[in-house]
Enzyme design. Structure first.
Site, PDB file in Angstrom:
ATOM      1  N   LYS A   1       0.820  -1.215   0.000  1.00  0.00           N
ATOM      2  CA  LYS A   1       0.000   0.000   0.000  1.00  0.00           C
ATOM      3  C   LYS A   1       0.852   1.262   0.000  1.00  0.00           C
ATOM      4  O   LYS A   1       0.494   2.263  -0.609  1.00  0.00           O
ATOM      5  CB  LYS A   1      -0.939  -0.011   1.210  1.00  0.00           C
ATOM      6  N   ARG A   2       1.990   1.212   0.670  1.00  0.00           N
ATOM      7  CA  ARG A   2       2.812   2.429   0.738  1.00  0.00           C
ATOM      8  C   ARG A   2       3.464   2.748  -0.607  1.00  0.00           C
ATOM      9  O   ARG A   2       3.914   3.861  -0.842  1.00  0.00           O
ATOM     10  CB  ARG A   2       3.874   2.306   1.823  1.00  0.00           C
TER      11      ARG A   2
END
Length: 465
Positions: A245-246
């Protein structure tokens, strides 16, 4: 030639992310390139984790990307009777069998195999064989159904990305294809679906490579034609680690929220593991015309946020100003900012587009023309010094009568700075601070032109009188 039929078959346990979107794009493009059919199939048999919201998120993401399906969406949960019908036929022809091994027996078997440092696997104790006598089925024990996997030879295929892949059948045990409650399992449902839907090419992530030999064996047992397989390598983040996600493994719709254009995302996804020479920028139509499986790289692709931002800015600059302005207006409307009492939005957008790489940043930039500006006190203290105040007063008086066009305003700035012995930046910086609340803008004369005479005079008088 067999008609090309591809499919995108996500599990609705989350959003459509970059990896899934690339799989969908490649499957869609291959079908379009060959005049084939692109099918959307929702593999929702994981009832505990599948949600209607996730289904909708997948469909929304596909629509935003413009990956229109020709058939579907088909839902596996709506095909249960078909799966059960096929399982009954397999039981009847001997390609599947009932297994009554309990969970406790399987756990004990696995423990023994681990002690012997063997690969954990089912030992075939309920597998029917010639000359083998099976015990009577235990009372009140619901069986699973297992596929009778071949025990000799190899299962192999020519993967369109990874080349020839082989598995020895001795490495594959008899897969459960129906649970004790009769519900079919993932690998079995996939085979029946691909068979019924006439899928010619399966383009999917390489996390499915280990599923493929089992699926090929099941398809052969069904008498189905084996699709051509192409397994796409994983996508790594900017830092070379698995995409998370990052890095950007978020919902595709987040890219819309963050101000990315569909055209840029499609172009970027196309280059994640595929290439056409050195071409970096190309339209959707060009991609379809060029796309083939031969030029998909077998090595992992690396996500590059800077490249995506560069592409996004390219497409923003190529977009007709009226269309770009409409997109910016919708974002300003969402912020309850009216563009009615300011300059033409087209002109503001044209002035700032070269400085912004997302729609959100462009909306941030042009909103200064449509809101009340309150320059930060520390910014004014830094640039609105006593030595520049007389020049600002003169400039404010000059714009009351100057011809209102950028060259004339530019000349007035230069004349005023020269008259007071100032360098241009010494006068331009406080003008920017007062009129925009910022120190970084396009050419200050163009900004002043857009702000308008009355507003510029008012804002200057508030700060310098």
């Amino acid at each position: 030639m067999k008609p090309v039929r591809t499919r995108f078959a996500p599990s609705p346990t989350g959003y459509l992310h970059i990896g899934g979107a690339r799989t969908a794009l490649f499957s869609w493009a291959y079908a379009r390139r060959h005049g084939g059919t692109f099918i959307l199939r929702i593999e929702d048999t994981d009832v505990a984790r599948s949600t209607p919201e996730a289904v909708q998120a997948i469909i929304d993401g596909m629509q935003w990307l413009g990956l229109t399906h020709d058939e579907g969406p088909f839902y596996q949960m709506q095909r249960m009777e078909r799966y059960k019908e096929v399982i009954q036929k397999m039981l009847a022809n001997g390609s599947a069998y009932h297994c009554y091994t309990s969970r406790e027996e399987l756990d004990a078997l696995r423990a023994e195999q681990e002690i012997r440092k063997e690969k954990p696997r089912y030992d075939g104790r309920w597998r029917p064989e010639a000359g083998k006598t099976l015990p009577p089925p235990p009372a009140n024990v619901p069986p699973v159904v297992r596929f009778k996997n071949p025990q000799t030879g190899v299962v192999a295929w020519e993967d369109q990305v990874k080349g020839r892949i082989e598995f020895s059948n001795t490495e594959l045990d008899d897969l459960i294809i129906a649970r004790t409650d009769g519900t079919p399992t993932y690998n079995f449902c996939v085979c029946v679906d691909d068979w019924d839907m006439g899928i010619s090419h399966v383009i999917r992530g390489d996390d499915h490579v280990n599923n493929t030999p089992r699926q090929i064996n099941i398809l052969q047992a069904l008498g189905a034609e084996i699709p051509t397989y192409a397994h796409l390598s994983m996508i790594l983040g900017d830092d070379g680690t698995k995409l998370s996600k990052r890095h950007g493994a978020v919902s595709v719709m987040q890219y819309d929220d963050d101000g990315f254009l569909t055209e840029a995302v499609i172009n970027y996804l196309a280059r994640l593991g595929w290439s056409h020479g050195d071409d970096e920028v190309f339209s959707r139509q060009q991609f379809v015309e060029w796309f083939d499986l031969d030029h998909i790289t077998a090595s992992a692709a690396q996500f590059n946020t800077e490249k995506l931002l560069w592409l996004n800015q390219h497409y923003m600059k190529q977009m007709p100003v009226a269309e770009l302005s409409a997109r910016i207006k919708s974002r300003l409307d969402a912020r309850n900012i009216s563009t009615a009492n300011g300059p033409e939005l087209d002109k503001a957008v044209a002035l700032y587009v070269d400085r912004c790489n997302t729609l959100n940043l462009l909306a941030d930039a042009v909103e200064i023309f449509y809101i009340d500006i309150s320059p930060p006190a520390e910014l004014l203290a830094q640039h609105l010094t006593e030595d520049v105040r007389p020049a600002l007063i003169d400039f404010a008086q000059g714009i009351a009568t100057v011809n209102w066009e950028t060259p004339a305003i530019n000349a007035l700035i230069k004349e005023t700075a020269s008259k007071h012995g100032l360098k241009m930046p010494k006068l331009a910086m406080p003008l920017r601070a007062i009129l925009t609340g910022q120190t970084q803008t396009p050419s200050v004369d163009a900004v002043i032109t857009l702000i308008g005479r009355e507003m510029a005079m008012h804002m200057l008088s508030v700060q310098i009188q």
